[in-house]
Every structure is written in C-alpha cells, then in structure tokens.
Design a protein around this motif. Structure first.
Motif, short mmCIF file in Angstrom:
data_model
loop_
_atom_site.label_atom_id
_atom_site.label_comp_id
_atom_site.label_asym_id
_atom_site.label_seq_id
_atom_site.Cartn_x
_atom_site.Cartn_y
_atom_site.Cartn_z
N GLU A 1 11.42 -9.08 5.96
CA GLU A 1 10.38 -9.00 7.18
C GLU A 1 8.98 -10.41 6.53
O GLU A 1 8.97 -10.91 6.66
CB GLU A 1 9.85 -8.04 7.93
N VAL A 2 8.68 -9.47 5.19
CA VAL A 2 7.78 -10.19 3.81
C VAL A 2 8.75 -12.28 3.63
O VAL A 2 7.58 -12.63 3.85
CB VAL A 2 7.39 -9.67 3.13
N VAL A 3 9.53 -11.51 3.24
CA VAL A 3 10.63 -13.04 3.32
C VAL A 3 10.25 -14.08 4.07
O VAL A 3 9.93 -14.94 3.74
CB VAL A 3 11.91 -12.87 2.57
N LYS A 4 10.87 -13.12 5.72
CA LYS A 4 10.87 -14.57 6.54
C LYS A 4 8.97 -14.87 6.60
O LYS A 4 8.95 -16.12 7.02
CB LYS A 4 10.87 -13.77 8.18
N LEU A 5 7.46 -13.90 6.48
CA LEU A 5 6.58 -14.94 7.04
C LEU A 5 5.90 -16.04 5.90
O LEU A 5 5.66 -16.45 6.77
CB LEU A 5 5.86 -13.24 7.17
N VAL A 6 6.64 -15.33 4.15
CA VAL A 6 6.15 -15.82 3.18
C VAL A 6 6.73 -16.91 3.72
O VAL A 6 6.32 -18.29 3.03
CB VAL A 6 6.28 -15.42 2.47
N GLY A 7 7.63 -17.30 3.21
CA GLY A 7 8.90 -18.55 3.28
C GLY A 7 9.02 -18.92 4.37
O GLY A 7 9.82 -20.30 4.26
N LYS A 8 8.44 -18.27 5.70
CA LYS A 8 8.55 -19.02 7.03
C LYS A 8 10.42 -19.59 6.78
O LYS A 8 10.98 -21.03 7.52
CB LYS A 8 8.16 -20.90 6.93
N VAL A 9 11.47 -18.40 6.74
CA VAL A 9 12.26 -18.56 6.92
C VAL A 9 12.50 -17.13 8.19
O VAL A 9 12.41 -16.85 8.62
CB VAL A 9 12.97 -17.24 6.04
N ASN B 1 12.71 -5.70 -4.09
CA ASN B 1 13.48 -6.77 -3.04
C ASN B 1 12.79 -7.69 -3.39
O ASN B 1 12.79 -9.20 -4.17
CB ASN B 1 13.40 -6.24 -2.18
N MET B 2 10.52 -7.41 -3.67
CA MET B 2 10.25 -8.77 -3.93
C MET B 2 10.34 -9.06 -5.08
O MET B 2 10.50 -10.87 -5.16
CB MET B 2 8.74 -8.14 -3.90
N LEU B 3 10.84 -8.36 -6.39
CA LEU B 3 10.88 -8.83 -7.79
C LEU B 3 11.77 -10.30 -7.36
O LEU B 3 11.96 -11.00 -8.16
CB LEU B 3 10.54 -7.91 -8.24
N ASN B 4 12.96 -9.41 -6.98
CA ASN B 4 14.25 -9.98 -7.30
C ASN B 4 14.73 -11.43 -6.26
O ASN B 4 14.92 -12.21 -6.35
CB ASN B 4 15.24 -9.06 -6.66
N CYS C 1 0.94 -1.49 -0.22
CA CYS C 1 -0.29 0.08 -0.10
C CYS C 1 1.31 1.01 -0.08
O CYS C 1 1.71 1.44 0.77
CB CYS C 1 -0.67 0.28 0.82
N GLY C 2 0.51 1.49 -0.80
CA GLY C 2 1.89 3.20 -1.12
C GLY C 2 2.88 2.68 -2.72
O GLY C 2 3.41 1.47 -2.48
N ALA C 3 3.58 3.69 -2.43
CA ALA C 3 4.09 4.12 -4.27
C ALA C 3 5.03 4.61 -4.07
O ALA C 3 6.02 5.48 -4.90
CB ALA C 3 3.41 3.93 -5.23
N GLY C 4 5.14 5.06 -2.84
CA GLY C 4 6.53 5.93 -1.93
C GLY C 4 8.37 5.55 -2.32
O GLY C 4 7.92 4.72 -2.79
N PRO C 5 8.91 6.13 -1.91
CA PRO C 5 10.51 5.22 -2.33
C PRO C 5 10.49 4.19 -1.72
O PRO C 5 11.44 2.93 -1.81
CB PRO C 5 11.69 7.29 -1.94
N VAL C 6 10.29 4.51 0.26
CA VAL C 6 10.39 3.14 0.46
C VAL C 6 9.39 1.83 0.61
O VAL C 6 10.17 0.90 -0.12
CB VAL C 6 9.70 3.23 1.95
N ALA C 7 8.27 1.78 -0.39
CA ALA C 7 7.20 1.14 -0.79
C ALA C 7 7.85 0.60 -2.22
O ALA C 7 8.20 -0.89 -2.20
CB ALA C 7 5.85 1.36 -1.64
N GLN C 8 9.08 1.73 -3.14
CA GLN C 8 9.42 0.60 -4.75
C GLN C 8 10.86 -0.02 -4.13
O GLN C 8 10.46 -0.80 -4.82
CB GLN C 8 9.97 2.39 -4.87
N VAL C 9 11.69 0.47 -2.62
CA VAL C 9 12.40 -0.41 -3.04
C VAL C 9 11.29 -1.92 -2.39
O VAL C 9 11.72 -2.89 -2.69
CB VAL C 9 13.44 -0.43 -1.44
N VAL C 10 10.60 -2.26 -1.29
CA VAL C 10 10.27 -3.26 -1.40
C VAL C 10 9.92 -3.66 -2.28
O VAL C 10 10.21 -5.59 -2.57
CB VAL C 10 8.81 -3.05 -0.57
N ALA C 11 9.06 -3.81 -3.31
CA ALA C 11 9.06 -3.91 -4.58
C ALA C 11 9.59 -4.44 -5.11
O ALA C 11 9.33 -5.60 -6.30
CB ALA C 11 8.18 -3.16 -5.99
#
Length: 242
Positions: free
Chosen positions: A194-202, A48-51, A36-46
């Motif tokens: 944090e997203v990687v750890k939650l989704v991937g159970k890492v 990273n998620m793609l990579n 939610c949101g498309a500012g600089p921080v959200a862009q970095v998250v997106a």
C-alpha cells in the motif's frame, strides 16, 4: 545483491512490472515514510521499504529492545543498498507531548500504523487527519487482522470506521495469542505494498476498503464503500487529494 549494484540495476525487476516505470521508481526513491511501532509487522514493513528503495524511512517506538532488534535485521540490507537511502530509528512515544512527533508527521508522506494499543491507534488517526497524511493501518493480532488505508478526504477516519462496521472482535490487542511470523509477514507485506502504491503512484490504493483476514480459517472478507463521514469533524470536512 552486491554492493556495486547501481540503483537501476538493483531495482531492475521492479521496473519490469506492468505499470511500473522509472518515473514510479524515482517517486519511491524520494518518498518519506514514518512507521509507528517496532513490532513484528512493523519490522516487515521497514525491511520491505528498504528493499524497494524508499528514500527516507523513520521508525518511532518506545520499545528500545525491538528497535535494537530491527537495527540488527536491517543493517545488512542497508549496507548493501543505495547510499542515498536514509534510515532512522527513534526512541520516543509516537504521539506524546513535544514537537518531535508532530515534526515527523509534517515531514513524512505516508504513516504506517504498527502500534498495538487502540487508544494510540485512534490518536494517530486523529493526527494524520489533522496533517492530511494517509495512514496505512493494521489492527488485530495473532492470526486475525484487519487492514485499512485511511486517505484524508476520501475515506473514513479510524474512529468513524469503528462505528460503520462490526469490529468488536478486532479492538483487542490479543497479545495473549502470540505471534506467527508467516502471518506477520503477510500483513506487513500488504501494508508495504500500500505504501509503494501511494508513494509511487502505482495502481490503485484500497483507500476506502477494509480487509479482514483470518489466517486460521483462510477466510478473507472485503468491506467496501467506507467513505468519509460528512458529519465527522475529522474526516467529513476534508476534500480528496494527496
């Protein structure tokens, strides 16, 4: 990274990590995140998620210019990556009327808070509690941020968090302070981890810990034990479990 790499080759470095197996990568590949949101921080998250190979990435924002900028940043990485990954940019108020935002919340596994206003952040917290979706939150701006992972049934909601700790200096948008990409990148990368750890159970998600980061002084503070408030109608009545 070349276009003829298979998913296993592309993520070979991730698979070398201790505690990171093909099982975890498969979970990530089928993961669904809503940013939610498309500012600089959200862009970095997106990015990273793609990579990292997350299966479905959706970004929702009213800021069309920032969405267009995000599309231009992500297009090269997406074209070189795994064709099974899906990426969608949605120009819509994230929490407004209508069924589309609620549909997006129901479909995703994890929500990332890249919003700038506190009213919107708290509304997002309420909705994530309602649909039992973990919320990876960043607040503040400039060179000072707070980071918190809200896990329904385990941690406090954002409304309770504000009453638990002294956060008056973080509840401002701080648009006047501008933006430093090095700081935005640090914060966005933390949220992505944090997203990687939650989704991937890492590993272990922070869950009920608040991180405060001051980029100017270099100070970091961690506040622990921010468990759900049993008197809260949102976070108090839920039991832990994803």
């Amino acid at each position: 990274m070349t276009g003829d790499q298979g998913p296993k080759d592309r993520f070979s470095e991730q698979l070398k990590l201790s505690g990171f197996a093909e099982y975890n990568q498969r979970r990530i590949a089928s993961g669904r995140v809503l940013i939610c949101g498309a500012g600089p921080v959200a862009q970095v998250v997106a990015l990273n998620m793609l990579n990292v190979g997350l299966g479905s990435i959706k970004v929702i924002s009213t800021e069309l210019a920032r969405l267009n900028n995000l599309a231009s940043i992500l297009a090269p990485s997406q074209s070189e990556g795994d064709n099974s990954l899906t990426f969608e940019l949605i120009t819509e108020y994230p929490l407004g009327g209508g069924s589309r935002p609620e549909e997006l919340l129901r479909e995703c596994q994890i929500v990332v808070d890249g919003l700038s206003g506190w009213r919107e952040k708290l509304e997002l917290s309420d909705m994530c509690m309602q649909y039992r979706k973990p919320l990876v939150h960043a607040g503040g701006g400039g060179l000072r941020y707070q980071l918190f992972t809200m896990v329904p049934g385990r941690s406090a909601c954002l409304r309770c968090l504000l009453s638990m700790v002294d956060m008056e200096d973080f509840t401002h948008t701080r648009k006047e302070e501008g933006s430093l990409y090095a700081m935005d990148s640090l914060v966005g990368s933390y949220l992505a981890l944090e997203v990687v750890k939650l989704v991937g159970k890492v590993g272990a998600s922070q869950g009920n810990e608040l991180f405060k980061i001051d980029g100017l002084s270099g100070e970091m503070e961690v506040l622990r034990g921010l468990d759900r408030n049993e008197d809260c109608p949102d976070c108090g009545n839920l039991r832990a479990g994803l």
